[in-house]
Design a protein around this motif. Structure first.
Motif, PDB file in Angstrom:
ATOM      1  N   GLY A 121     -11.766  20.638  61.123  1.00  0.00           N
ATOM      2  CA  GLY A 121     -12.500  19.965  62.274  1.00  0.00           C
ATOM      3  C   GLY A 121     -12.249  18.542  62.087  1.00  0.00           C
ATOM      4  O   GLY A 121     -11.836  18.093  61.255  1.00  0.00           O
ATOM      5  N   PHE A 122     -12.390  17.923  63.366  1.00  0.00           N
ATOM      6  CA  PHE A 122     -11.964  16.396  63.584  1.00  0.00           C
ATOM      7  C   PHE A 122     -13.252  15.500  63.160  1.00  0.00           C
ATOM      8  O   PHE A 122     -12.858  14.330  62.562  1.00  0.00           O
ATOM      9  CB  PHE A 122     -11.874  16.371  65.017  1.00  0.00           C
ATOM     10  N   ARG A 123     -14.233  15.910  63.383  1.00  0.00           N
ATOM     11  CA  ARG A 123     -15.387  14.999  62.953  1.00  0.00           C
ATOM     12  C   ARG A 123     -16.378  15.432  61.860  1.00  0.00           C
ATOM     13  O   ARG A 123     -16.424  16.796  61.715  1.00  0.00           O
ATOM     14  CB  ARG A 123     -16.407  14.796  64.309  1.00  0.00           C
ATOM     15  N   PRO A 124     -16.597  14.798  60.740  1.00  0.00           N
ATOM     16  CA  PRO A 124     -17.534  15.232  59.937  1.00  0.00           C
ATOM     17  C   PRO A 124     -18.859  16.092  60.069  1.00  0.00           C
ATOM     18  O   PRO A 124     -19.315  16.945  59.684  1.00  0.00           O
ATOM     19  CB  PRO A 124     -17.917  13.813  59.004  1.00  0.00           C
ATOM     20  N   SER A 125     -19.240  15.626  61.405  1.00  0.00           N
ATOM     21  CA  SER A 125     -20.559  16.572  61.928  1.00  0.00           C
ATOM     22  C   SER A 125     -20.459  17.863  62.523  1.00  0.00           C
ATOM     23  O   SER A 125     -21.206  18.524  62.619  1.00  0.00           O
ATOM     24  CB  SER A 125     -21.162  15.524  62.940  1.00  0.00           C
ATOM     25  N   ASN A 126     -18.825  18.071  62.507  1.00  0.00           N
ATOM     26  CA  ASN A 126     -18.489  19.577  63.159  1.00  0.00           C
ATOM     27  C   ASN A 126     -17.575  19.968  62.512  1.00  0.00           C
ATOM     28  O   ASN A 126     -16.550  20.600  62.710  1.00  0.00           O
ATOM     29  CB  ASN A 126     -18.026  19.210  64.582  1.00  0.00           C
ATOM     30  N   VAL A 149     -15.184  24.178  46.729  1.00  0.00           N
ATOM     31  CA  VAL A 149     -15.970  23.479  47.695  1.00  0.00           C
ATOM     32  C   VAL A 149     -15.905  22.056  47.628  1.00  0.00           C
ATOM     33  O   VAL A 149     -15.706  21.359  48.752  1.00  0.00           O
ATOM     34  CB  VAL A 149     -17.446  23.914  47.598  1.00  0.00           C
ATOM     35  N   ALA A 150     -16.055  21.238  46.411  1.00  0.00           N
ATOM     36  CA  ALA A 150     -16.113  19.912  46.165  1.00  0.00           C
ATOM     37  C   ALA A 150     -14.551  19.448  46.832  1.00  0.00           C
ATOM     38  O   ALA A 150     -14.543  18.149  47.309  1.00  0.00           O
ATOM     39  CB  ALA A 150     -16.244  19.604  44.792  1.00  0.00           C
ATOM     40  N   HIS A 151     -13.764  19.921  46.368  1.00  0.00           N
ATOM     41  CA  HIS A 151     -12.384  19.624  46.815  1.00  0.00           C
ATOM     42  C   HIS A 151     -12.245  19.575  48.349  1.00  0.00           C
ATOM     43  O   HIS A 151     -11.803  18.609  48.850  1.00  0.00           O
ATOM     44  CB  HIS A 151     -11.246  20.448  46.373  1.00  0.00           C
ATOM     45  N   GLU A 152     -12.649  20.705  49.021  1.00  0.00           N
ATOM     46  CA  GLU A 152     -12.566  20.619  50.413  1.00  0.00           C
ATOM     47  C   GLU A 152     -13.763  19.753  51.146  1.00  0.00           C
ATOM     48  O   GLU A 152     -13.132  19.063  52.181  1.00  0.00           O
ATOM     49  CB  GLU A 152     -12.705  22.193  50.822  1.00  0.00           C
ATOM     50  N   LEU A 153     -14.669  19.503  50.627  1.00  0.00           N
ATOM     51  CA  LEU A 153     -15.550  18.664  51.240  1.00  0.00           C
ATOM     52  C   LEU A 153     -15.109  17.157  51.110  1.00  0.00           C
ATOM     53  O   LEU A 153     -15.558  16.380  51.529  1.00  0.00           O
ATOM     54  CB  LEU A 153     -17.085  18.883  50.859  1.00  0.00           C
ATOM     55  N   ALA A 154     -14.385  17.139  49.984  1.00  0.00           N
ATOM     56  CA  ALA A 154     -13.810  15.546  49.738  1.00  0.00           C
ATOM     57  C   ALA A 154     -12.969  15.182  50.618  1.00  0.00           C
ATOM     58  O   ALA A 154     -12.792  13.968  51.095  1.00  0.00           O
ATOM     59  CB  ALA A 154     -13.111  15.681  48.235  1.00  0.00           C
ATOM     60  N   HIS A 155     -12.089  16.093  51.288  1.00  0.00           N
ATOM     61  CA  HIS A 155     -11.470  15.929  52.439  1.00  0.00           C
ATOM     62  C   HIS A 155     -12.092  15.300  53.647  1.00  0.00           C
ATOM     63  O   HIS A 155     -11.726  14.435  54.364  1.00  0.00           O
ATOM     64  CB  HIS A 155     -10.548  17.201  52.812  1.00  0.00           C
ATOM     65  N   VAL A 156     -13.408  16.113  53.538  1.00  0.00           N
ATOM     66  CA  VAL A 156     -14.051  15.462  54.724  1.00  0.00           C
ATOM     67  C   VAL A 156     -14.573  14.360  54.536  1.00  0.00           C
ATOM     68  O   VAL A 156     -14.698  13.271  55.507  1.00  0.00           O
ATOM     69  CB  VAL A 156     -15.531  16.554  55.045  1.00  0.00           C
TER      70      VAL A 156
END
Length: 327
Positions: A121-126, A149-156
């Protein structure tokens, strides 16, 4: 601030600066080509048409990249799920998202054995968190799943999707122009030959930009993977959990048939681990297939330059050192 973090930020800043220089040179080259083309066909002054068409070209590219989420999910064969489908995954994703101060992503499950995990996704909200059934089956503990999951959400949290989309724009555009030029060269009519002569300078520029852009984008991608590893460790407090997760996923990738990995290659750069082999496929020469190609060393070198992930042993070594520092 630790020296390793400072070094990481310095390498990322250097890569982004180099890419900005390449983008500037490429856009000037595209504008100059359009300016010369409009002038050749009698459009004077050619400054504004060349500028407008350059902006339109970038706008089309930006729209295509902005819509990448649907394309990537389709390539991964993922489908969004409801909160009750994977309650454990939903709960820990909500918790990790709160720790990283990002919106909770929509979870999508890819129904295939290849171990994949990526934030799309391009935006953190989506954002959609895409995890394959193969990855869920490979991870044996809640701590390992939380680390992934923490690794992937760190990208966000680091805006990596936006950054990598932006910096890859010149590469995508250059590749698109190169493919158009190849079609022109494959055509034998006189107009095609005339256009081929006109497009030679821009074609050469596109090849150079594509090569340099891929090298630098891959380097930046590797640094951002390292940054996501560090952020995941900070969130979970357990380097061992992420190390164990990476080892299990890497073992599963090694055991996955080449055909399945080839099918997942389109999303390899986004997954937590590269889904491509460590070495390029070697095609032996000679009557009995025993002669190594003379260009093999160059192909191996280019293959490493274009890799989007640090080698897994290198990541495990850093995590092991982080674990020792904690102890």
């Amino acid at each position: 601030m630790p020296a390793t973090t400072l070094g990481l930020r310095f390498r990322m800043a250097t890569a982004i600066t180099a890419l900005l220089i390449i983008v500037t040179v490429f856009l000037v080259g595209v504008w100059a080509f359009l300016f010369g083309l409009f002038t050749l066909f009698g459009f004077t002054p050619a400054t504004w048409p060349a500028t407008i068409w350059t902006i339109i070209l970038l706008g089309v590219l930006g729209y295509v990249e902005y819509r990448q989420q649907d394309t990537i999910e389709a390539l991964a064969g993922a489908r969004p799920i409801g909160p009750d489908s994977e309650p454990e995954l939903e709960q820990l994703t909500t918790r990790v998202a709160a720790q990283l101060d990002v919106p909770k992503p929509t979870i999508a499950i890819a129904d295939r054995d290849t171990p994949e995990a990526m934030a799309v996704g391009f935006r953190p909200s989506n954002i959609h968190l895409v995890i394959s059934s193969g990855a869920l089956e490979s991870l044996e503990t809640t701590a390992e799943l939380e680390a992934v999951v923490a690794h992937e959400l760190a990208h966000v949290a680091n805006r990596d999707a936006m950054v990598m989309t932006a910096v890859s724009a010149p590469v995508v555009l250059a590749d698109g122009l190169v493919s158009r030029f190849e079609r022109i060269n494959d055509n034998d009519d006189k107009n095609a030959a005339f256009l081929s002569i006109l497009t030679v300078p821009l074609g050469l520029l596109s090849l150079v930009v594509s090569f340099l852009g891929r090298c630098i984008t891959a380097q930046l991608s590797r640094e951002r993977e390292r940054a996501a590893d560090r952020a995941a460790v900070n969130v979970t407090g357990s380097p061992a959990a992420l190390a164990s997760a990476l080892e299990r996923l890497d073992d599963e990738i090694t055991a996955t048939p080449t055909r399945d990995l080839r099918d997942a290659a389109a999303v390899s750069s986004l997954s937590i681990l590269s889904l491509e082999p460590d070495e390029p496929e070697k095609i032996m020469l000679g009557p009995e297939g025993q002669q190594e190609p003379s260009y093999w060393w160059l192909r191996r070198r280019l293959y490493k330059l274009f890799r989007t992930h640090p080698p897994t042993p290198e990541r495990l070594e850093w995590l092991s050192a982080a674990e020792r520092r904690q102890e």
